[in-house]
Scaffold this motif. Structure first.
Motif, PDB file in Angstrom:
ATOM      1  N   PHE A 181      -2.847   1.919   5.549  1.00  0.00           N
ATOM      2  CA  PHE A 181      -3.424   3.113   6.173  1.00  0.00           C
ATOM      3  C   PHE A 181      -2.944   4.379   5.474  1.00  0.00           C
ATOM      4  CE2 PHE A 181      -4.301   1.357  10.734  1.00  0.00           C
ATOM      5  CZ  PHE A 181      -5.110   0.388  10.173  1.00  0.00           C
ATOM      6  N   TRP A 182      -1.614   4.441   5.251  1.00  0.00           N
ATOM      7  CA  TRP A 182      -1.083   5.674   4.658  1.00  0.00           C
ATOM      8  C   TRP A 182      -1.439   5.794   3.190  1.00  0.00           C
ATOM      9  CZ3 TRP A 182      -0.290   9.468   7.753  1.00  0.00           C
ATOM     10  CH2 TRP A 182       0.076   9.211   9.083  1.00  0.00           C
ATOM     11  N   THR A 183      -1.600   4.690   2.476  1.00  0.00           N
ATOM     12  CA  THR A 183      -2.085   4.754   1.093  1.00  0.00           C
ATOM     13  C   THR A 183      -3.461   5.403   1.075  1.00  0.00           C
ATOM     14  OG1 THR A 183      -0.904   2.734   0.517  1.00  0.00           O
ATOM     15  CG2 THR A 183      -2.681   3.379  -0.946  1.00  0.00           C
ATOM     16  N   ALA A 184      -4.316   4.987   2.022  1.00  0.00           N
ATOM     17  CA  ALA A 184      -5.679   5.518   2.080  1.00  0.00           C
ATOM     18  C   ALA A 184      -5.678   7.001   2.421  1.00  0.00           C
ATOM     19  CB  ALA A 184      -6.484   4.738   3.109  1.00  0.00           C
ATOM     20  N   ILE A 185      -4.861   7.393   3.388  1.00  0.00           N
ATOM     21  CA  ILE A 185      -4.803   8.804   3.787  1.00  0.00           C
ATOM     22  C   ILE A 185      -4.357   9.656   2.600  1.00  0.00           C
ATOM     23  CG2 ILE A 185      -3.600  10.455   5.291  1.00  0.00           C
ATOM     24  CD1 ILE A 185      -3.467   8.215   7.403  1.00  0.00           C
ATOM     25  N   ASP A 186      -3.363   9.161   1.879  1.00  0.00           N
ATOM     26  CA  ASP A 186      -2.844   9.826   0.700  1.00  0.00           C
ATOM     27  C   ASP A 186      -3.918  10.025  -0.367  1.00  0.00           C
ATOM     28  OD1 ASP A 186      -0.277  10.681  -0.051  1.00  0.00           O
ATOM     29  OD2 ASP A 186      -0.303   9.191  -1.670  1.00  0.00           O
ATOM     30  N   ALA A 187      -4.643   8.947  -0.675  1.00  0.00           N
ATOM     31  CA  ALA A 187      -5.670   8.995  -1.717  1.00  0.00           C
ATOM     32  C   ALA A 187      -6.765   9.982  -1.336  1.00  0.00           C
ATOM     33  CB  ALA A 187      -6.272   7.607  -1.918  1.00  0.00           C
ATOM     34  N   PHE A 188      -7.183   9.943  -0.071  1.00  0.00           N
ATOM     35  CA  PHE A 188      -8.230  10.835   0.416  1.00  0.00           C
ATOM     36  C   PHE A 188      -7.802  12.292   0.270  1.00  0.00           C
ATOM     37  CE2 PHE A 188      -9.724  13.438   3.974  1.00  0.00           C
ATOM     38  CZ  PHE A 188     -11.096  13.361   3.801  1.00  0.00           C
TER      39      PHE A 188
END
Lengths: 577, 67
Positions: free
Chosen positions: A507-514
């Motif tokens: 989840f946090w990888t995705a939030i970071d990338a976004f």
């Protein structure tokens, strides 16, 4: 338990029908538009069911039940938080640009809106991803059918060892999908997805009914499993008490926004179904029609996990080591459960001869619908966005049709290859979330800025995508879930921080990338030259006329359907709070 | 578009339903111990058969409206 003639006959009937649909459509599939876009002539309800069915691959059915057993009813977040709002957003706000721009694929929309390099980046990463997921799904399915031992008898009668079950499953399902996609293209895949949708429901409703009856109903499950598993939001106040290792904010932002909008609103696999609709309103209604059954699917796919945990003290088998056959133990020395076997274990437990054949056919149907979804998305992106864009721009329509058919053969062959390579992870959902996090999470920022901010430029979008994907990789390389070894699970650069679970890390990888993609795209856009407004009409919200829905009946209007499905989903969250 | 998908869905469900109902009526009744004593082939087969026939009726109605 072994299969009887009736079980085999039911599977044969199914094979006959999916191939028959392909044959029936063969004569109509004479142009590239018919093959790749189903002639944009499919009614909304058919597209809607295909939309949900293409997403409902075997990895979804197996993975969701596995998560249901691990995390309980909060797995429904993947539906109620992680799908419905995004599907509503796609139907109400984004379909007008996809359908109205007359783009033939999602990457092609990116070329119309931004530029060639942004399209190329998306087309190539998407093509790789579809082959990868279809291969993983194939691997999972074949492995499962091998472990079940139901095919052992006929194979040993032929003098073949159990490892041949894997080969035969992979090759025979690949050939069936190949034949019907080759014959009828996207129409064939869509019509079969509708068939598969009804079959999956027909196979799983009685399974859940019998399981619930055996468990003493929902209250019986509540009495026999920890209470956190029967409450969707219990413990989500903080990451340390949440069963998924993520707090409510992480769920809302990571799953509810970045991952789910990134998947449902930009992934061509599902969007392609809506783009095949016969009119703009039908295209907009497609994801909304899909949202209604989607909302109820946790009862079919998550519930088996809870049932298997609850009946007779738990019936999920212990994980056995592949080579030695010894029990696999966790860090505390307790035997680990093989959660992926949840659904098949229940099928074998409750279904007698006859229904067992139907249940296995439903599993096969889910597997094939997911695979055909990937294959049709792959052949379209390959032909229009890679071959026609970069290799041979000015060929005849018949040539592209032929290339599309070749791409179908190639895509399926590459998936089969992937199936043999893929063997690392134990929970398939986590792998797919990881891949989506790298490729899809930054993409959402690109589309949101593209559709709702006319100042966003091609250079901005491209640098944002590259930076966002790099940020995802970097974040994954620097963090690790608790208890994991550095490597494919993360921490391959350094171990800066530890997450309570793999899901939290995803989840946090995705939030970071976004976030990185959003900032970089906006920053680069501001300093580069924007395209004139006239070129962006129909592609950007502020420069496009609103679709007129007033003349439609209320139950056909996207906004009203969206409100109804959101309210119903909210209610479900309250009931299972 | 041409193909009415209700037709194949209807025929397939009717065939599968009829097979299950037939087996539920004529086959060994001891096998239903695992399905909690319910003859699930007969009951669910009946549901599938009825669903199939409804789809076929809808497809037939759709065809007559088009002609």
């Amino acid at each position: 338990m072994s299969l009887s003639w009736l079980d085999w006959l039911l599977m044969l009937v199914y094979f006959g029908f999916v191939l028959g649909v392909g044959v029936a459509l063969r004569k109509r599939t004479t142009t590239s538009a018919a093959f790749f876009q189903a002639g944009r002539a499919i009614p909304a309800w058919v597209c809607g069911l295909a939309f949900i069915s293409a997403n409902l691959g075997a990895q979804e059915i197996i993975g969701m039940a596995a998560s249901g057993a691990k995390y309980g009813i909060s797995t429904s977040h993947f539906y109620w938080v992680g799908a419905i709002p995004a599907m509503v957003f796609l139907g109400v706000f984004m379909m007008p640009f996809y359908y109205g721009s007359r783009a033939r694929s999602v990457p092609e929309y990116l070329r119309l809106r931004y530029d060639e390099k942004t399209r190329g980046f998306n087309a190539i990463s998407f093509a790789l991803m579809t082959v990868f997921s279809s291969g993983i799904s194939m691997y999972a399915m074949a492995k499962l059918l091998q472990i079940l031992h139901i095919f052992d008898a006929p194979f040993s009668a032929l003098g073949l060892g159990p490892q041949y079950i894997f080969h035969v499953c992979v090759v025979s399902s690949a050939i069936v999908v190949l034949v019907y996609v080759l014959l009828g293209g996207l129409s064939s895949a869509i019509y079969n997805e509708v068939l598969q949708f009804f079959l999956i429901v027909a196979g799983f409703v009685p399974l859940v009914y019998l399981g619930l009856r055996d468990a003493g109903g929902w209250s019986g499950i509540g009495a026999s499993v920890p209470s956190a598993l029967t409450h969707a939001w219990r413990g989500f106040g903080s990451a340390s008490t949440s069963p998924m290792g993520v707090d409510a904010l992480g769920v809302a932002m990571g799953l509810g926004f970045v991952l789910s909008f990134g998947y449902w609103c930009t992934d061509f696999l599902v969007v392609q179904r809506a783009m095949a609709a016969d009119s703009m309103t039908a295209a907009r209604r497609t994801p909304l029609i899909a949202a209604f059954p989607k909302m109820l699917f946790p009862f079919l796919v998550v519930m088996p996990g809870l049932i298997a945990l609850s009946v007779h003290g738990g019936v999920i088998p212990v994980k056995l080591h592949e080579g030695t056959g010894a029990m696999v133990l966790d860090a505390l020395g307790k035997p680990q459960l093989d959660y992926d076997l949840t659904v098949p274990t229940l099928l074998l437990r409750y279904f007698p001869t006859g229904m067992l054949g139907l249940g296995l056919t439903a599993l096969l149907a889910s597997f094939m619908s997911g695979m055909a979804g990937n294959v049709t998305a792959f052949n379209t992106v390959w032909t229009y966005d890679i071959y026609q864009a970069y290799l041979r721009p000015q060929a005849s329509d018949g040539h592209y049709l032929w290339i599309g058919r070749m791409a179908t053969v190639f895509g399926i062959a590459a998936s089969v290859l992937t199936a043999y390579v893929a063997a690392q992870f134990n929970n398939i959902m986590d792998v797919l979330q990881l891949v989506f996090a790298f490729v899809n999470a930054p993409l959402l920022a690109t589309f949101l800025l593209g559709m709702f901010w006319k100042r966003a430029t091609g250079h901005g979008a491209f640098s944002g995508l590259v930076a966002g994907t790099a940020a995802a990789a970097l974040h994954h390389g620097l963090t690790i879930p608790a208890g994991a070894v550095a490597g494919v699970k993360g921490g391959w650069l350094a171990m800066l921080s530890t997450y309570p679970s793999e899901m939290a890390q995803n989840f946090w990888t995705a939030i970071d990338a976004f976030t990185v993609c959003l900032i970089v795209t906006a920053a680069v856009s501001v300093v580069t030259k924007p395209r004139p407004d006239a070129e962006l009409a129909g592609l950007v919200y502020s420069l496009t006329g609103r679709p007129r829905d007033v003349e439609l009946a209320w139950y056909q209007r996207p906004a009203i359907l969206g409100v109804i499905v959101l309210a119903a989903t909210g209610l479900l969250n309250l009931v299972f709070f | 578009m041409g193909l009415d998908v209700r037709l194949p869905v209807g025929v397939m469900f009717a065939i599968m339903g009829a097979l299950l109902v037939g087996y539920g009526l004529l086959g060994d009744q001891a096998i239903y111990a695992r399905s909690l004593g319910i003859n699930v082939n007969l009951t669910w087969g009946g549901v599938l058969l009825a669903t199939g026939l409804i789809f076929l009726a809808l497809a037939a109605r759709g065809r007559s409206e088009n002609h």
